[in-house]
Design an enzyme around this catalytic site. Sequence first.
Site, PDB file in Angstrom:
ATOM      1  CG  HIS A   5      16.618  27.840 -52.987  1.00  0.00           C
ATOM      2  ND1 HIS A   5      15.885  27.982 -51.828  1.00  0.00           N
ATOM      3  CD2 HIS A   5      17.695  28.667 -52.857  1.00  0.00           C
ATOM      4  CE1 HIS A   5      16.480  28.868 -51.048  1.00  0.00           C
ATOM      5  NE2 HIS A   5      17.576  29.297 -51.638  1.00  0.00           N
ATOM      6  CG  HIS A  41      20.393  28.160 -45.914  1.00  0.00           C
ATOM      7  ND1 HIS A  41      19.830  28.908 -44.899  1.00  0.00           N
ATOM      8  CD2 HIS A  41      20.295  28.926 -47.028  1.00  0.00           C
ATOM      9  CE1 HIS A  41      19.426  30.069 -45.380  1.00  0.00           C
ATOM     10  NE2 HIS A  41      19.698  30.112 -46.671  1.00  0.00           N
TER      11      HIS A  41
END
Length: 273
Positions: A5, A41
């Site tokens: 991830h 992110h």
Amino acid sequence: WIMGHMVNAIAQIDEFVNLGANSIETDVSFDDSANPEYTYHGVPCDCGRTCTKWEYFNEFLKGLRKATTPGDSKYHEKLVLVVFDLKTSSLYDNQASDAGKKLAKSLLQNYWNNGNNGGRAYIVLSIPNLAHYKLITGFKETLTSEGHPELMDKAGYDFSGNDEIGDVAKTYKKAGVTGHVWQSDGITNCLLRGLDRVRKAVASRDSSNGYINKVYYWTVDKRATTRDALDAGVDGIMTNYPDVIADVLNESAYKAKFRIASYDDNPWETFKN
């Protein structure tokens, strides 16, 4: 598929694959003109992770190409799938098609090397908003107009907004998608989420008329949750700790039933329970 991830820096590719991931997920942010700009992110992100690692998108693609091109010094044989988590919420709905076109051009040039011995991993375009389905049509149109429709064989799709399964099915119909579908379900590791929708997605995958080829659950960092997800019949688990998932897959209860996918496993083929 053990899916590492938030792999947003080139150095993290080695790190996650060495821990046991055969797949990675990378965030893609867009500029105001719908160009894919950074692998980034930002804050907030999963508990226990640094949220701010980044590369320029095209530079990340070059690093990823090296990691997935046989014969390259950075090559990882077991890295076979990449999920691009497309952060399209910064865009207007009418920019989705442009985002798809520009994404296709970036991948074609920097990852697929214009069809000349580029990276070999399968790619999943993960879109958070059903209204942005034209990203898919723009992407496909561009691969065709640039003379590389064969690369569509390497691309699949996911809508990651935890929408109703029926609404997702309708959206794929609008986008003209009839295969190569991964269905995600999940929530940040800071919160708990049950497996009800995962079970619905698996049931749809296993039905005779479902649209789903593969189901993955995110973000799983604990052994108990890993076991629950495997028991529910998922095809992939996204995690911050690939070694945890690998350990559970080695337990006697799972060893006989599951194995880690290799390049020869077609990620667009449905494997029913």
